[in-house]
Design a protein around this motif. Structure first.
Motif, PDB file in Angstrom:
ATOM      1  N   LEU A 108       1.117  -0.711   0.129  1.00  0.00           N
ATOM      2  CA  LEU A 108       0.371  -0.239   0.463  1.00  0.00           C
ATOM      3  C   LEU A 108       0.808   1.527  -0.278  1.00  0.00           C
ATOM      4  O   LEU A 108       1.878   1.221  -0.081  1.00  0.00           O
ATOM      5  N   GLU A 109       0.066   2.168  -0.608  1.00  0.00           N
ATOM      6  CA  GLU A 109       1.138   3.906  -0.230  1.00  0.00           C
ATOM      7  C   GLU A 109       0.159   4.393   0.690  1.00  0.00           C
ATOM      8  O   GLU A 109      -0.714   4.568   1.084  1.00  0.00           O
ATOM      9  N   ALA A 110       1.465   5.443   1.243  1.00  0.00           N
ATOM     10  CA  ALA A 110       1.052   5.782   2.439  1.00  0.00           C
ATOM     11  C   ALA A 110       0.367   7.575   1.994  1.00  0.00           C
ATOM     12  O   ALA A 110       1.263   7.949   1.572  1.00  0.00           O
ATOM     13  N   LYS A 111      -0.761   8.096   1.982  1.00  0.00           N
ATOM     14  CA  LYS A 111      -0.381   8.380   1.234  1.00  0.00           C
ATOM     15  C   LYS A 111      -0.947  10.080   2.259  1.00  0.00           C
ATOM     16  O   LYS A 111      -1.979  10.603   2.563  1.00  0.00           O
ATOM     17  N   ILE A 112       0.209  11.557   2.491  1.00  0.00           N
ATOM     18  CA  ILE A 112       0.328  12.115   3.563  1.00  0.00           C
ATOM     19  C   ILE A 112       0.635  13.290   3.082  1.00  0.00           C
ATOM     20  O   ILE A 112       1.346  13.626   1.828  1.00  0.00           O
ATOM     21  N   VAL A 113      -0.450  13.925   2.681  1.00  0.00           N
ATOM     22  CA  VAL A 113      -1.138  15.406   2.437  1.00  0.00           C
ATOM     23  C   VAL A 113      -0.785  16.820   3.713  1.00  0.00           C
ATOM     24  O   VAL A 113      -0.934  16.494   4.560  1.00  0.00           O
ATOM     25  N   PHE A 114       0.320  17.395   2.490  1.00  0.00           N
ATOM     26  CA  PHE A 114       0.927  18.628   3.705  1.00  0.00           C
ATOM     27  C   PHE A 114       0.154  20.032   3.486  1.00  0.00           C
ATOM     28  O   PHE A 114      -0.354  20.112   2.350  1.00  0.00           O
ATOM     29  N   ASP A 115       0.366  20.784   4.706  1.00  0.00           N
ATOM     30  CA  ASP A 115      -0.862  22.005   4.258  1.00  0.00           C
ATOM     31  C   ASP A 115       0.510  22.938   3.661  1.00  0.00           C
ATOM     32  O   ASP A 115       1.898  22.328   3.527  1.00  0.00           O
ATOM     33  N   GLU A 116       0.622  23.986   3.339  1.00  0.00           N
ATOM     34  CA  GLU A 116       1.530  24.965   3.148  1.00  0.00           C
ATOM     35  C   GLU A 116       2.103  25.835   4.292  1.00  0.00           C
ATOM     36  O   GLU A 116       3.701  25.937   4.077  1.00  0.00           O
ATOM     37  N   SER A 117       1.876  24.816   5.894  1.00  0.00           N
ATOM     38  CA  SER A 117       3.083  24.805   6.946  1.00  0.00           C
ATOM     39  C   SER A 117       3.607  23.647   7.040  1.00  0.00           C
ATOM     40  O   SER A 117       4.574  23.463   8.277  1.00  0.00           O
ATOM     41  N   LYS A 118       3.800  22.994   6.170  1.00  0.00           N
ATOM     42  CA  LYS A 118       4.453  21.550   6.191  1.00  0.00           C
ATOM     43  C   LYS A 118       3.592  20.140   7.338  1.00  0.00           C
ATOM     44  O   LYS A 118       4.782  19.525   7.790  1.00  0.00           O
ATOM     45  N   ARG A 119       2.502  20.572   7.596  1.00  0.00           N
ATOM     46  CA  ARG A 119       1.953  20.350   8.960  1.00  0.00           C
ATOM     47  C   ARG A 119       1.765  19.328   7.576  1.00  0.00           C
ATOM     48  O   ARG A 119       0.289  19.223   6.776  1.00  0.00           O
ATOM     49  N   ILE A 120       0.623  17.689   8.290  1.00  0.00           N
ATOM     50  CA  ILE A 120       0.014  17.110   7.585  1.00  0.00           C
ATOM     51  C   ILE A 120      -0.979  17.230   8.197  1.00  0.00           C
ATOM     52  O   ILE A 120      -1.834  17.022   8.787  1.00  0.00           O
ATOM     53  N   ALA A 121      -2.099  17.717   6.604  1.00  0.00           N
ATOM     54  CA  ALA A 121      -3.614  17.761   6.506  1.00  0.00           C
ATOM     55  C   ALA A 121      -4.334  16.722   6.247  1.00  0.00           C
ATOM     56  O   ALA A 121      -5.792  16.812   6.579  1.00  0.00           O
ATOM     57  N   GLY A 122      -3.436  15.066   5.947  1.00  0.00           N
ATOM     58  CA  GLY A 122      -4.171  14.640   5.760  1.00  0.00           C
ATOM     59  C   GLY A 122      -3.729  12.857   6.144  1.00  0.00           C
ATOM     60  O   GLY A 122      -2.465  13.221   5.376  1.00  0.00           O
ATOM     61  N   LEU A 123      -3.956  11.681   6.105  1.00  0.00           N
ATOM     62  CA  LEU A 123      -3.582  10.347   6.244  1.00  0.00           C
ATOM     63  C   LEU A 123      -4.697   9.411   5.278  1.00  0.00           C
ATOM     64  O   LEU A 123      -5.676   9.345   5.809  1.00  0.00           O
ATOM     65  N   PHE A 124      -4.050   8.556   4.328  1.00  0.00           N
ATOM     66  CA  PHE A 124      -4.745   7.738   3.794  1.00  0.00           C
ATOM     67  C   PHE A 124      -3.959   6.183   3.225  1.00  0.00           C
ATOM     68  O   PHE A 124      -2.215   6.921   3.025  1.00  0.00           O
ATOM     69  N   PHE A 125      -4.194   5.131   3.129  1.00  0.00           N
ATOM     70  CA  PHE A 125      -3.895   3.935   3.135  1.00  0.00           C
ATOM     71  C   PHE A 125      -4.086   4.279   1.410  1.00  0.00           C
ATOM     72  O   PHE A 125      -5.898   3.111   1.814  1.00  0.00           O
ATOM     73  N   VAL A 126      -3.627   3.647   0.574  1.00  0.00           N
ATOM     74  CA  VAL A 126      -4.078   4.026  -0.833  1.00  0.00           C
ATOM     75  C   VAL A 126      -3.343   2.891  -1.512  1.00  0.00           C
ATOM     76  O   VAL A 126      -2.060   2.240  -1.155  1.00  0.00           O
ATOM     77  N   PRO A 127      -4.173   1.324  -2.082  1.00  0.00           N
ATOM     78  CA  PRO A 127      -3.093   0.789  -3.605  1.00  0.00           C
ATOM     79  C   PRO A 127      -2.335   1.261  -4.881  1.00  0.00           C
ATOM     80  O   PRO A 127      -2.701   3.091  -4.719  1.00  0.00           O
ATOM     81  N   PRO A 128      -1.183   1.309  -4.217  1.00  0.00           N
ATOM     82  CA  PRO A 128      -0.346   1.790  -5.362  1.00  0.00           C
ATOM     83  C   PRO A 128      -1.067   1.990  -6.584  1.00  0.00           C
ATOM     84  O   PRO A 128      -2.028   1.360  -7.176  1.00  0.00           O
ATOM     85  N   PRO A 129      -0.425   3.101  -7.842  1.00  0.00           N
ATOM     86  CA  PRO A 129      -0.742   3.068  -8.686  1.00  0.00           C
ATOM     87  C   PRO A 129      -1.150   1.926  -9.730  1.00  0.00           C
ATOM     88  O   PRO A 129       0.034   1.003  -9.849  1.00  0.00           O
ATOM     89  N   GLY A 130      -1.848   1.216 -10.563  1.00  0.00           N
ATOM     90  CA  GLY A 130      -1.934   0.200 -10.902  1.00  0.00           C
ATOM     91  C   GLY A 130      -2.719  -1.342 -10.797  1.00  0.00           C
ATOM     92  O   GLY A 130      -3.254  -2.005 -11.238  1.00  0.00           O
ATOM     93  N   ALA A 131      -2.477  -0.561  -9.004  1.00  0.00           N
ATOM     94  CA  ALA A 131      -2.892  -1.441  -8.621  1.00  0.00           C
ATOM     95  C   ALA A 131      -5.000  -1.441  -8.582  1.00  0.00           C
ATOM     96  O   ALA A 131      -5.360  -3.176  -8.280  1.00  0.00           O
ATOM     97  N   SER A 132      -5.147  -0.805  -8.536  1.00  0.00           N
ATOM     98  CA  SER A 132      -6.274  -0.644  -8.444  1.00  0.00           C
ATOM     99  C   SER A 132      -7.021  -0.417 -10.490  1.00  0.00           C
ATOM    100  O   SER A 132      -8.455   0.411 -10.251  1.00  0.00           O
ATOM    101  N   GLU A 133      -6.507  -1.431 -11.184  1.00  0.00           N
ATOM    102  CA  GLU A 133      -7.423  -1.206 -12.476  1.00  0.00           C
ATOM    103  C   GLU A 133      -8.078  -1.323 -12.509  1.00  0.00           C
ATOM    104  O   GLU A 133      -9.024  -2.901 -12.507  1.00  0.00           O
TER     105      GLU A 133
END
Length: 454
Positions: A108-133
């Motif tokens: 899986l990929e940990a999708k970690i979303v950052f705001d403009e202050s370099k703080r984590i604003a979102g966290l998701f665990f998603v299949p890697p590209p191509g795995a969800s075709e």
């Protein structure tokens, strides 16, 4: 209810599937923060990990909730093994780092979303590209219908949706698909599976118009994050479903008197409230809908998952006891501690739980006007046969109810064998053709609504 391990984990797994603009090279400083964050998760240092969060994430995922998510993820994917790389992307104004994580049973990929202050604003665990075709099912006949992209709702809360209209003379019956919990897209995407896309194409191929849409909690996630203390099922699901019904009724080629609503899992819980706000719906479909309170179903799910390997550890037993106390606070608000939402199941606020307690879906379902179809997978561990039998008892006095049980299907109505586990949600499959055929036959056999519409 609609989650691989629990509702919260489904939320994290299912979200964040929108396409991102790829960057050629990762942003070095953010990549370092992201990889270190994953290191802390793997080490169990959740108290330090949350120090990287922005205020909204800090409120939504305090250390104990973050620990629960990580442990639930390990229950699905197996123990964490190692990081295998990172890549960067940009979504709107946010920088995103995808950290590739190898678990014993999955990548899986940990999708970690950052705001403009370099703080984590979102966290998701998603299949890697191509795995969800996605590959369409054999029963999808694209030549049998047309497709239109549209917007559901009005004002600041509009949502992107897709309408499939059968080719040929009309008007035809139509149905709105109401998704379950979590920030789901219009296909109810989980891994390589798209159950709502299967249903939509299958029904449209059989002469039924289908409207589906992205959930408000996906499209407007950031705005809603600041409203968690007031969020209820109405904002999450009901209001947008009502707008979708109204839109489908106005759609060219659709018989406005033969518009139905299907709710999957938590979406089914919302059906009585949708009906109350929009009279004249021609009928209702409960797809894997709980007949018991959400908090009780959640507690049962977690007990099932902890027991899958045949051993309940002391740590898991302690967590189950903690969940029991959280559930007790839902049923007895006076027992809540001053810390509020953090003491309630799934990180949901007091307003959400109190709203569910005020609107007993099982009691309200008895008052639904119009025919009802209850469909249930026999291998579903999230909404079980106990819920299906509960509907049999609750709706026993109604003459226009049909019950369909499919012994070999799971919560996504996909075929399988043996005990259902979260792992199978990441194996490509399709909604069983028998479900599509039965649903299409039921819809086309129902008359127009007789209740006056507003």
């Amino acid at each position: 209810m609609r989650c691989p391990a629990c509702l919260l984990l489904w939320l994290l797994l299912a979200a964040g599937s929108a396409a991102a603009a790829e960057q050629k090279t990762p942003a070095g400083d953010l990549q370092a923060i992201a990889t270190k964050f994953v290191d802390r998760l793997a080490a169990g240092d959740f108290a330090t990990a949350v120090k990287s969060f922005d205020p909204t994430m800090t409120a939504a995922l305090p250390p104990d909730k973050l620990a629960e998510v990580w442990k639930s993820l390990n229950a699905q994917a197996g123990p964490f093994l190692k990081q295998t790389g990172a890549r960067a992307a940009k979504e709107s104004k946010y920088q995103v780092i995808f950290v590739a994580c190898a678990f014993e049973k999955a990548v899986l990929e940990a999708k970690i979303v950052f705001d403009e202050s370099k703080r984590i604003a979102g966290l998701f665990f998603v299949p890697p590209p191509g795995a969800s075709e996605y590959r369409p099912p054999a029963y999808d006949r694209p030549e049998a219908y047309g497709e239109a992209r549209l917007r559901v709702g009005r004002g600041d809360w509009t949502l992107p949706g897709t309408l499939l209209i059968p080719a040929g003379p009309g008007p035809v019956p139509g149905i709105v698909l109401v998704p379950g919990s979590g920030p789901l897209d219009r296909d109810e995407t989980i891994g390589p599976n798209r159950p709502f896309r299967d249903l939509a194409s299958g029904l449209a191929s059989r002469g039924v118009a289908v409207l589906r849409y992205d959930k408000r909690t996906l499209v407007h996630a950031r705005r809603l994050a600041g409203k968690r203390d007031t969020l209820t099922l109405h904002e999450e699901t009901v209001a947008d479903a009502v707008e979708a019904v109204r839109l489908l009724r106005r759609s060219r080629g659709v018989d406005g008197g033969r518009v139905f609503v299907l709710g999957h899992s938590l979406g089914g819980v919302a059906l009585p409230r949708i009906a109350a706000l929009e009279p004249g719906i021609a009928g209702f479909v409960m797809l894997a809908t709980p007949s018991r309170p959400l908090q009780d179903v959640y507690r049962e799910q977690m007990a099932y998952l902890f027991g899958l390997d045949g051993v309940v550890t002391d740590e898991e037993r302690a967590r189950l006891e903690s969940i029991g106390r959280e559930v007790e606070r839902v049923d007895h608000p006076e027992s809540a501690s001053p810390s509020g939402a953090d003491d309630l199941p799934l990180g949901l606020g007091r307003a959400y739980w109190d709203d569910l307690r005020r609107h007993d879906a099982s009691e309200a379902a008895v008052l639904l006007e119009g025919p009802v179809l209850v469909m249930q997978g026999g291998r579903d561990y999230q909404v079980t046969r106990e819920d299906f039998e509960g509907w049999r008892r609750l709706l026993a006095e109604k003459s226009n109810v049909t019950f369909e049980l499919y012994p070999s299907l799971n919560h996504l109505f996909i075929e399988g064998e043996g005990r259902s586990t979260p792992d199978e949600y990441h194996v490509a499959g399709h909604v069983a053709v028998q479900v599509v055929a039965d649903l299409a036959e039921w819809l086309k056999g129902r008359p127009a609504a007789t209740t006056p519409r507003t």
